[in-house]
Design a protein around this motif. Structure first.
Motif, mmCIF file in Angstrom:
data_model
loop_
_atom_site.group_PDB
_atom_site.id
_atom_site.type_symbol
_atom_site.label_atom_id
_atom_site.label_comp_id
_atom_site.label_asym_id
_atom_site.label_seq_id
_atom_site.Cartn_x
_atom_site.Cartn_y
_atom_site.Cartn_z
ATOM 1 N N ILE A 15 0.843 -1.197 0.000
ATOM 2 C CA ILE A 15 0.000 0.000 0.000
ATOM 3 C C ILE A 15 0.878 1.246 0.000
ATOM 4 O O ILE A 15 1.659 1.469 0.941
ATOM 5 N N ALA A 16 0.775 2.051 -1.042
ATOM 6 C CA ALA A 16 1.440 3.354 -1.057
ATOM 7 C C ALA A 16 0.577 4.323 -0.274
ATOM 8 O O ALA A 16 -0.539 4.647 -0.684
ATOM 9 N N MET A 17 1.096 4.784 0.862
ATOM 10 C CA MET A 17 0.332 5.644 1.760
ATOM 11 C C MET A 17 0.859 7.070 1.646
ATOM 12 O O MET A 17 1.940 7.390 2.143
ATOM 13 N N ASN A 18 0.078 7.912 0.967
ATOM 14 C CA ASN A 18 0.491 9.284 0.693
ATOM 15 C C ASN A 18 -0.221 10.225 1.661
ATOM 16 O O ASN A 18 -1.451 10.311 1.655
ATOM 17 N N GLY A 19 0.559 10.908 2.508
ATOM 18 C CA GLY A 19 -0.031 11.845 3.457
ATOM 19 C C GLY A 19 0.052 11.396 4.901
ATOM 20 O O GLY A 19 -0.680 11.913 5.753
ATOM 21 N N VAL A 20 0.951 10.468 5.218
ATOM 22 C CA VAL A 20 1.034 9.957 6.589
ATOM 23 C C VAL A 20 1.791 10.889 7.527
ATOM 24 O O VAL A 20 1.880 10.613 8.724
ATOM 25 N N THR A 21 2.334 11.983 7.012
ATOM 26 C CA THR A 21 2.940 12.963 7.922
ATOM 27 C C THR A 21 1.885 13.883 8.524
ATOM 28 O O THR A 21 2.176 14.638 9.455
ATOM 29 N N GLY A 22 0.669 13.833 8.007
ATOM 30 C CA GLY A 22 -0.438 14.610 8.571
ATOM 31 C C GLY A 22 -1.048 13.891 9.758
ATOM 32 O O GLY A 22 -0.863 12.681 9.960
ATOM 33 N N ARG A 23 -1.799 14.638 10.553
ATOM 34 C CA ARG A 23 -2.372 14.110 11.793
ATOM 35 C C ARG A 23 -3.246 12.883 11.557
ATOM 36 O O ARG A 23 -3.046 11.842 12.180
ATOM 37 N N MET A 24 -4.216 12.988 10.659
ATOM 38 C CA MET A 24 -5.134 11.880 10.427
ATOM 39 C C MET A 24 -4.439 10.717 9.723
ATOM 40 O O MET A 24 -4.628 9.549 10.082
ATOM 41 N N GLY A 25 -3.634 11.025 8.715
ATOM 42 C CA GLY A 25 -2.950 9.967 7.987
ATOM 43 C C GLY A 25 -2.024 9.161 8.871
ATOM 44 O O GLY A 25 -1.916 7.938 8.728
ATOM 45 N N TYR A 26 -1.367 9.843 9.802
ATOM 46 C CA TYR A 26 -0.428 9.145 10.684
ATOM 47 C C TYR A 26 -1.153 8.384 11.785
ATOM 48 O O TYR A 26 -0.988 7.168 11.927
ATOM 49 N N ARG A 27 -1.955 9.091 12.574
ATOM 50 C CA ARG A 27 -2.547 8.457 13.759
ATOM 51 C C ARG A 27 -3.554 7.375 13.405
ATOM 52 O O ARG A 27 -3.464 6.236 13.891
ATOM 53 N N GLN A 28 -4.535 7.749 12.581
ATOM 54 C CA GLN A 28 -5.636 6.826 12.359
ATOM 55 C C GLN A 28 -5.341 5.775 11.287
ATOM 56 O O GLN A 28 -5.673 4.610 11.460
ATOM 57 N N HIS A 29 -4.715 6.206 10.187
ATOM 58 C CA HIS A 29 -4.545 5.271 9.080
ATOM 59 C C HIS A 29 -3.283 4.428 9.198
ATOM 60 O O HIS A 29 -3.340 3.214 8.995
ATOM 61 N N ALA A 64 10.929 13.493 7.345
ATOM 62 C CA ALA A 64 9.787 13.167 8.198
ATOM 63 C C ALA A 64 9.334 11.730 7.982
ATOM 64 O O ALA A 64 8.992 11.016 8.939
ATOM 65 N N LEU A 65 9.338 11.288 6.729
ATOM 66 C CA LEU A 65 8.949 9.911 6.435
ATOM 67 C C LEU A 65 9.946 8.917 7.017
ATOM 68 O O LEU A 65 9.549 7.878 7.572
ATOM 69 N N LEU A 66 11.231 9.226 6.912
ATOM 70 C CA LEU A 66 12.252 8.341 7.478
ATOM 71 C C LEU A 66 12.120 8.250 8.986
ATOM 72 O O LEU A 66 12.318 7.177 9.577
ATOM 73 N N ALA A 67 11.793 9.366 9.623
ATOM 74 C CA ALA A 67 11.619 9.363 11.076
ATOM 75 C C ALA A 67 10.449 8.469 11.478
ATOM 76 O O ALA A 67 10.533 7.707 12.459
ATOM 77 N N ILE A 68 9.355 8.541 10.727
ATOM 78 C CA ILE A 68 8.197 7.689 11.011
ATOM 79 C C ILE A 68 8.556 6.228 10.790
ATOM 80 O O ILE A 68 8.229 5.350 11.609
ATOM 81 N N ALA A 69 9.229 5.946 9.678
ATOM 82 C CA ALA A 69 9.611 4.563 9.377
ATOM 83 C C ALA A 69 10.509 3.994 10.463
ATOM 84 O O ALA A 69 10.314 2.857 10.918
ATOM 85 N N GLU A 70 11.484 4.777 10.911
ATOM 86 C CA GLU A 70 12.391 4.309 11.965
ATOM 87 C C GLU A 70 11.645 4.096 13.275
ATOM 88 O O GLU A 70 11.878 3.114 13.987
ATOM 89 N N ARG A 71 10.719 4.986 13.571
ATOM 90 C CA ARG A 71 9.952 4.890 14.822
ATOM 91 C C ARG A 71 9.157 3.592 14.883
ATOM 92 O O ARG A 71 8.967 3.011 15.953
ATOM 93 N N HIS A 72 8.714 3.111 13.729
ATOM 94 C CA HIS A 72 7.845 1.941 13.715
ATOM 95 C C HIS A 72 8.495 0.711 13.081
ATOM 96 O O HIS A 72 7.807 -0.255 12.745
ATOM 97 N N GLY A 73 9.817 0.747 12.925
ATOM 98 C CA GLY A 73 10.543 -0.420 12.467
ATOM 99 C C GLY A 73 10.264 -0.842 11.047
ATOM 100 O O GLY A 73 10.331 -2.034 10.716
ATOM 101 N N LEU A 74 9.991 0.125 10.164
ATOM 102 C CA LEU A 74 9.678 -0.222 8.775
ATOM 103 C C LEU A 74 10.902 -0.252 7.879
ATOM 104 O O LEU A 74 10.901 -0.902 6.838
ATOM 105 N N GLY A 75 11.932 0.498 8.223
ATOM 106 C CA GLY A 75 13.124 0.514 7.396
ATOM 107 C C GLY A 75 13.072 1.561 6.310
ATOM 108 O O GLY A 75 11.987 1.933 5.841
ATOM 109 N N PRO A 76 14.230 2.072 5.850
ATOM 110 C CA PRO A 76 14.269 3.133 4.842
ATOM 111 C C PRO A 76 13.712 2.713 3.489
ATOM 112 O O PRO A 76 13.303 3.557 2.694
ATOM 113 N N GLU A 77 13.676 1.418 3.202
ATOM 114 C CA GLU A 77 13.137 0.967 1.909
ATOM 115 C C GLU A 77 11.622 1.174 1.823
ATOM 116 O O GLU A 77 11.038 1.071 0.737
#
Length: 395
Positions: A15-29, A64-77
């Protein structure tokens, strides 16, 4: 990762998730839906198969995307800044679903590109800035033969699911009216930070409470009570000056409150007030009161209370004497009777089952277009000061 089904067959959905740095995209989705599904081991479809969502975080701000990925163990890829490259990738790097939680102004073009690339589409609302664009997306998706869905989270809230249970069970008899109150005070941003982004209050950036909330009211009314046949609305800007994220003052050019009257198929009348300039004196941030010949209910985000015809007290108007009882105490709580998971996650699971198993799914881009239509007509009604008919949409 807890809850993994070690012997299950895994059907991975990228799933390509576009907009996850926003409040709703990050928290809820991302966090409360996709990552929560992964934490629980995927979606067990009951035949030894597990649907496994694999997110790819898409956006312009790589750091910002890398920070989210690292926070949740997704990796830079799992991070990408080039949407076209993500849509064009194939093989193991190819995606199955494009999800959009960007600001509204950017949504229509991005979804169009995803449809052209043959990807299934799941998106926040409003799906476009105007009805023409929303219908265009619905037609493109139909012509492309892809699966498509629009987030309609409010009908998955525990309070509204209990309310729908009452409707389906005939509790109300003939439903007469619906009254909704939504909103809270959004700080201006001068001496307390605003809890909503500043673009929400600039019409030129796609802001405004009508375009934000009327799409919600369309599907809530449509799903529970009937299609909206007419609208009369008054939209206004109560707070004309606010301060942005950098502490700079700006003029609010978008409406921050709207007062709407909707007539529904079957004669039900709905009145809904929406405001970011109201202080809360109710049990929840949104409440709907439904009155019928046989009973009434008040439903919020989580709770639902009822008063049946047989248990309705006899109020007597006498302003010379104080009330001897609390009217709220005369209502009965509707029991949960089941566990209600996060509404965004519940709809994600239904859409992913639709993609993988071809199970039915009702909330598509045409449903999203109905929400855009109601917002557009609501603003027109306010500008012209008259009630407008809401035409039924078809492709």
């Amino acid at each position: 990762m807890s809850g993994t089904h070690s012997t299950a067959r895994r059907r991975t959905v990228r799933i390509a998730m576009n907009g996850v740095t926003g409040r709703m995209g990050y928290r809820q989705h991302l966090v409360r839906s996709i990552l929560a599904i992964r934490e629980d081991g995927g979606i067990d479809v009951g035949d030894g198969t597990v649907i496994w969502p694999e997110p790819v975080l898409v956006g312009r701000r790589e750091h910002a995307l890398l920070a989210i990925a690292e926070r949740h163990g997704l990796g830079p890829e799992a991070v990408a800044t080039d949407l076209d490259a993500v849509l064009a990738a194939d093989g193991d790097a190819g995606i199955d679903v494009y999800f959009d939680a960007q600001i509204t102004l950017a949504r229509e073009e991005a979804i169009s590109r995803a449809i052209a690339a043959g990807k299934h589409v799941y998106t926040e609302k409003p799906t476009a800035t105007g009805l023409a664009g929303a219908l265009r997306l619905a037609r493109l998706a139909a012509d492309a033969g892809i699966k498509h869905g629009v987030v309609q989270d409010k009908i998955f809230l525990p309070g509204l699911r209990k309310l729908k249970r009452l409707v389906d069970g005939g509790f109300f008899g003939r439903i007469l009216s619906v009254r909704g109150e939504f909103g809270y005070w959004v700080f201006e941003g001068d001496w307390q930070p605003a809890q909503r982004p500043s673009w929400n209050y600039r019409a030129e950036d796609g802001g405004g409470i009508v375009v934000d909330m009327f799409p919600h009211w369309e599907y809530v009314l449509h799903e529970l009570f009937g299609r909206v046949e007419s609208v009369q609305a008054l939209a206004t800007t109560h707070v004309p000056q606010r301060w942005d994220e950098q502490g700079k003052p700006y003029q609010a050019t978008a409406d921050d409150a709207a007062y709407g009257v909707f007539q529904l198929d079957g004669g039900v009348v709905a009145q809904i007030n929406s405001s970011w300039s109201v202080r809360v004196n109710r049990d929840e941030l949104v409440e709907f009161q439904v009155d019928g010949t046989e009973g009434s209910a008040v439903a919020g985000l989580r709770e639902c209370r009822v008063q049946h015809r047989s248990a309705t007290p006899m109020p007597v108007w006498n302003p010379d004497l104080p009330a001897t009882h609390r009217f709220r105490d005369q209502w009965q709580a509707v029991p949960d009777n089941q566990e209600f998971e996060n509404g965004f996650r519940a709809q994600w699971e239904l859409f992913l089952r639709h993609v993988v198993l071809d199970e039915p799914y009702a909330w598509d881009l045409l449903a999203g277009a109905r929400g855009v239509q109601l917002a557009e007509l609501g603003l027109k009604s306010s500008a012209e000061g008259r009630r407008l008919t809401v035409p039924e949409l078809t492709l």
